[in-house]
Design an enzyme around this catalytic site. Structure first.
Site, PDB file in Angstrom:
ATOM      1  N   LYS A 188      -6.848   6.418   9.067  1.00 20.70           N
ATOM      2  CA  LYS A 188      -7.673   6.627  10.263  1.00 20.70           C
ATOM      3  C   LYS A 188      -8.515   7.894  10.208  1.00 20.70           C
ATOM      4  CE  LYS A 188      -4.401   4.584  13.535  1.00 20.70           C
ATOM      5  NZ  LYS A 188      -3.028   5.066  13.349  1.00 20.70           N
ATOM      6  N   TYR A 244       7.324  -0.953   8.067  1.00 18.58           N
ATOM      7  CA  TYR A 244       8.737  -0.576   8.117  1.00 18.58           C
ATOM      8  C   TYR A 244       9.192   0.157   6.858  1.00 18.58           C
ATOM      9  CZ  TYR A 244       8.994  -2.952  12.523  1.00 18.58           C
ATOM     10  OH  TYR A 244       8.787  -3.293  13.832  1.00 18.58           O
ATOM     11  N   HIS A 245       8.576   1.287   6.631  1.00 21.91           N
ATOM     12  CA  HIS A 245       9.012   2.241   5.607  1.00 21.91           C
ATOM     13  C   HIS A 245       8.794   3.591   6.283  1.00 21.91           C
ATOM     14  CE1 HIS A 245       9.346   4.044   1.489  1.00 21.91           C
ATOM     15  NE2 HIS A 245       8.801   5.039   2.171  1.00 21.91           N
ATOM     16  N   TRP A 302       0.834  -1.208   0.000  1.00 20.65           N
ATOM     17  CA  TRP A 302       0.000   0.000   0.000  1.00 20.65           C
ATOM     18  C   TRP A 302       0.870   1.261   0.000  1.00 20.65           C
ATOM     19  CZ3 TRP A 302       0.074   3.681   3.927  1.00 20.65           C
ATOM     20  CH2 TRP A 302       0.651   3.301   5.135  1.00 20.65           C
ATOM     21  N   HIS A 343       7.776   6.839   7.910  1.00 15.84           N
ATOM     22  CA  HIS A 343       6.656   7.771   7.735  1.00 15.84           C
ATOM     23  C   HIS A 343       6.451   8.548   9.023  1.00 15.84           C
ATOM     24  CE1 HIS A 343       5.070   3.898   9.167  1.00 15.84           C
ATOM     25  NE2 HIS A 343       4.281   4.641   9.931  1.00 15.84           N
ATOM     26  N   VAL A 344       5.984   9.791   8.855  1.00 11.78           N
ATOM     27  CA  VAL A 344       5.746  10.653  10.013  1.00 11.78           C
ATOM     28  C   VAL A 344       4.233  10.787  10.199  1.00 11.78           C
ATOM     29  CG1 VAL A 344       6.125  12.959  10.990  1.00 11.78           C
ATOM     30  CG2 VAL A 344       7.820  11.965   9.473  1.00 11.78           C
ATOM     31  N   GLU A 374      -4.718   6.080  -4.163  1.00  8.64           N
ATOM     32  CA  GLU A 374      -4.881   7.260  -3.304  1.00  8.64           C
ATOM     33  C   GLU A 374      -4.275   8.537  -3.907  1.00  8.64           C
ATOM     34  OE1 GLU A 374      -4.635   6.767   1.009  1.00  8.64           O
ATOM     35  OE2 GLU A 374      -4.095   4.669   0.735  1.00  8.64           O
ATOM     36  N   TYR A 388       7.544   3.845  17.328  1.00 13.74           N
ATOM     37  CA  TYR A 388       8.542   2.787  17.467  1.00 13.74           C
ATOM     38  C   TYR A 388       7.990   1.759  18.440  1.00 13.74           C
ATOM     39  CZ  TYR A 388      12.939   0.431  17.256  1.00 13.74           C
ATOM     40  OH  TYR A 388      13.903  -0.511  17.009  1.00 13.74           O
ATOM     41  N   GLN A 389       7.827   0.510  18.058  1.00 14.58           N
ATOM     42  CA  GLN A 389       7.962   0.009  16.695  1.00 14.58           C
ATOM     43  C   GLN A 389       6.755   0.460  15.855  1.00 14.58           C
ATOM     44  OE1 GLN A 389      10.450  -1.956  15.528  1.00 14.58           O
ATOM     45  NE2 GLN A 389      11.469  -2.235  17.474  1.00 14.58           N
TER      46      GLN A 389
HETATM   47  P1  M7G Z   1       2.574   2.743  11.910  1.00  8.90           P
HETATM   48  O1  M7G Z   1       3.230   3.571  12.932  1.00  8.90           O
HETATM   49  O2  M7G Z   1       3.445   1.951  10.990  1.00  8.90           O
HETATM   50  O3  M7G Z   1       1.563   1.728  12.529  1.00  8.90           O
HETATM   51  O4  M7G Z   1       1.666   3.731  11.061  1.00  8.90           O
HETATM   52  P2  M7G Z   1       0.313   1.890  13.502  1.00  8.90           P
HETATM   53  O5  M7G Z   1       0.159   3.325  13.836  1.00  8.90           O
HETATM   54  O6  M7G Z   1      -0.834   1.342  12.686  1.00  8.90           O
HETATM   55  O7  M7G Z   1       0.670   1.020  14.653  1.00  8.90           O
HETATM   56  C1  M7G Z   1       1.086   3.378   9.862  1.00  8.90           C
HETATM   57  C2  M7G Z   1      -0.013   4.371   9.576  1.00  8.90           C
HETATM   58  O8  M7G Z   1      -0.459   4.146   8.253  1.00  8.90           O
HETATM   59  C3  M7G Z   1      -1.222   4.179  10.490  1.00  8.90           C
HETATM   60  O9  M7G Z   1      -1.560   5.413  11.105  1.00  8.90           O
HETATM   61  C4  M7G Z   1      -2.309   3.670   9.556  1.00  8.90           C
HETATM   62  O10 M7G Z   1      -3.597   4.135   9.894  1.00  8.90           O
HETATM   63  C5  M7G Z   1      -1.870   4.206   8.205  1.00  8.90           C
HETATM   64  N1  M7G Z   1      -2.284   3.367   7.078  1.00  8.90           N
HETATM   65  C6  M7G Z   1      -2.282   2.032   7.037  1.00  8.90           C
HETATM   66  N2  M7G Z   1      -2.694   1.619   5.800  1.00  8.90           N
HETATM   67  C7  M7G Z   1      -2.793   0.226   5.394  1.00  8.90           C
HETATM   68  C8  M7G Z   1      -2.973   2.727   5.053  1.00  8.90           C
HETATM   69  C9  M7G Z   1      -3.430   2.919   3.717  1.00  8.90           C
HETATM   70  O11 M7G Z   1      -3.682   2.007   2.932  1.00  8.90           O
HETATM   71  N3  M7G Z   1      -3.565   4.223   3.319  1.00  8.90           N
HETATM   72  C10 M7G Z   1      -3.300   5.269   4.162  1.00  8.90           C
HETATM   73  N4  M7G Z   1      -3.499   6.507   3.693  1.00  8.90           N
HETATM   74  N5  M7G Z   1      -2.875   5.111   5.428  1.00  8.90           N
HETATM   75  C11 M7G Z   1      -2.699   3.839   5.870  1.00  8.90           C
END
Ligand code: M7G
Length: 374
Positions: free
Chosen positions: A187, A254-255, A155, A257-258, A165, A249-250
């Site tokens: 979210k 694992y790419h 994604w 993002h802020v 998106e 963290y964690q």
């Molecule tokens: P994370 O810190 O890796 O994980 O953040 P966690 O906060 O879920 O524990 C990943 C962020 O990416 C989360 O805030 C997710 O709501 C958001 N996210 C996940 N997916 C699969 C998607 C997506 O398909 N599209 C978008 N726009 N956000 C996503």
């Protein structure tokens, strides 16, 4: 500038949400007013699906009232459509159940289909444990685990390659080293600026998490900070000083993002045991370029997570042993040597305030004093 991207749309699974069949409730959070469900879409097969429902936060326009006989311009509670059931009126107090116009009844829904065991674990209620991850533990336990078992980044790449998106992108800097894409997080309902939640996803693909960051990434991080603030001020009119920008963290993905949301809104996942402010991260790297290769980083693991079992093989994490932390989590390679948990007779002076306050006769007072000087 980045390579030209293949902008072919990718196919997404199609399902009819109304045909969902419930197997069990994974979580029911009465504070967040959200519920996570495990089930299937029988007409599609037997693969598990997760459906999350979350009631939307109020927008100020939802409670607007019109000064004249006319209805407010946007959908509002205070129109003739409001259905009111009176529970009781007692003296000056009234209690009602109201059903507003249909436009205000929508519920934010997220579907994960097909859902893997890891998704089910993530959305389930379970015990949580704190791990203090030294660089050595990261190399020996966390890194091999996350390399072999992690959520797909499909994604993320779909977003970076403009395959999904695309129309939701708020801002993009295409520079392969310092560029990123800013867009709404899954979210966010996308309607209410009060609960704004954006993600800044970097174009660079070799930074798994905070752990990989070093001084060479400062330009990237500063760019994400400044350009996101500018874009958000322009588009949503939010003062840059009212934004919370942080890493998890964690993370689940694992790419690098802020996460970005307004300070006045308690967004999910802002707990201190999971979040690291972008400002602090930048400052740590300015002071010490290899800070995140040397630091002990605490993080939370959930019961049912295989990584917890791997840690447990080496350290008694679930056991209720007292003062075992020092032996089991050697801090020798951490940047700041953390004081031991619990109290011993050889406490340094700066911890004395805890002991003195704990000696006071009022338990309530003692509790607050510990918090104050902890
Ligand atoms: P994370 O810190 O890796 O994980 O953040 P966690 O906060 O879920 O524990 C990943 C962020 O990416 C989360 O805030 C997710 O709501 C958001 N996210 C996940 N997916 C699969 C998607 C997506 O398909 N599209 C978008 N726009 N956000 C996503």
């Amino acid at each position: 500038m980045s390579e030209p991207v293949d902008s072919t749309e990718v196919k997404s699974p199609s399902y009819d949400l109304s045909k969902f069949q419930l197997k069990r409730i994974l979580t029911n959070n009465s504070v967040r007013k959200s519920i996570s469900l495990l089930g299937t879409f029988p007409d599609l097969g037997t693969d598990d699906a997760i459906v999350v429902f979350e009631k939307n936060a109020y927008r100020e326009s939802d409670v607007a009232t019109a000064s004249s006989e006319e209805s407010p311009k946007k959908p509002s509670y205070f129109t003739a459509d409001l259905k009111v059931d009176t529970e009781f009126i007692n003296n000056i107090y009234g209690s009602f159940q109201v059903v507003p116009t249909r436009d205000l009844c929508s519920v934010k829904s997220t579907v994960i289909y097909p859902a893997t065991e890891k998704h089910i674990e993530k959305y389930s209620v379970s015990q949580k444990y704190l791990i203090r991850e030294t660089p050595d533990l990261y190399q020996r336990i966390t890194l091999p685990y996350l390399t072999s078992s992690q959520f797909s980044l499909e994604w993320v790449y779909n977003i970076l390659e403009h395959k999904q998106e695309t129309e939701r992108i708020v801002y993009e800097d295409k520079d392969p080293k310092t560029g990123f894409i800013l867009l709404p997080d899954l979210k966010w309902d996308g309607r209410n600026v009060e609960t704004l939640y954006l993600l800044g996803i970097v174009h660079k693909r070799d930074i798994k998490s905070l752990r990989d960051l070093d001084g060479s990434h400062l330009d990237l991080l500063r760019n994400v900070r400044q350009a996101s603030k500018d874009a958000i001020a322009k588009l949503y009119g939010i003062n840059p000083n009212q934004l919370r920008m942080y890493f998890h963290y964690q993370p689940s993905f694992y790419h690098l993002h802020v996460h970005i949301n307004p300070v006045r809104n308690d967004a999910p996942g802002i707990w201190c045991e999971k979040s690291h402010m972008l400002d602090t991260v930048i400052n740590n790297l300015e002071l010490m370029p290899d800070y995140y290769q040397r630091a002990t980083l605490p993080f939370v693991l959930y019961e049912g997570n295989k990584l917890l079992d791997l840690y447990e093989q080496e350290l008694p994490i679930r056991a209720l042993t007292k003062a075992s932390d020092d032996k089991e989590f050697p801090d020798t390679d951490s940047v700041a040597v953390a004081p031991p948990e619990g109290f011993s007779d050889e406490e340094p002076e700066d911890r004395q305030c805890k002991r003195i306050k704990l000696g006071s006769p009022e338990p309530k007072e003692a509790e607050s004093a510990v918090q104050a000087c902890a």
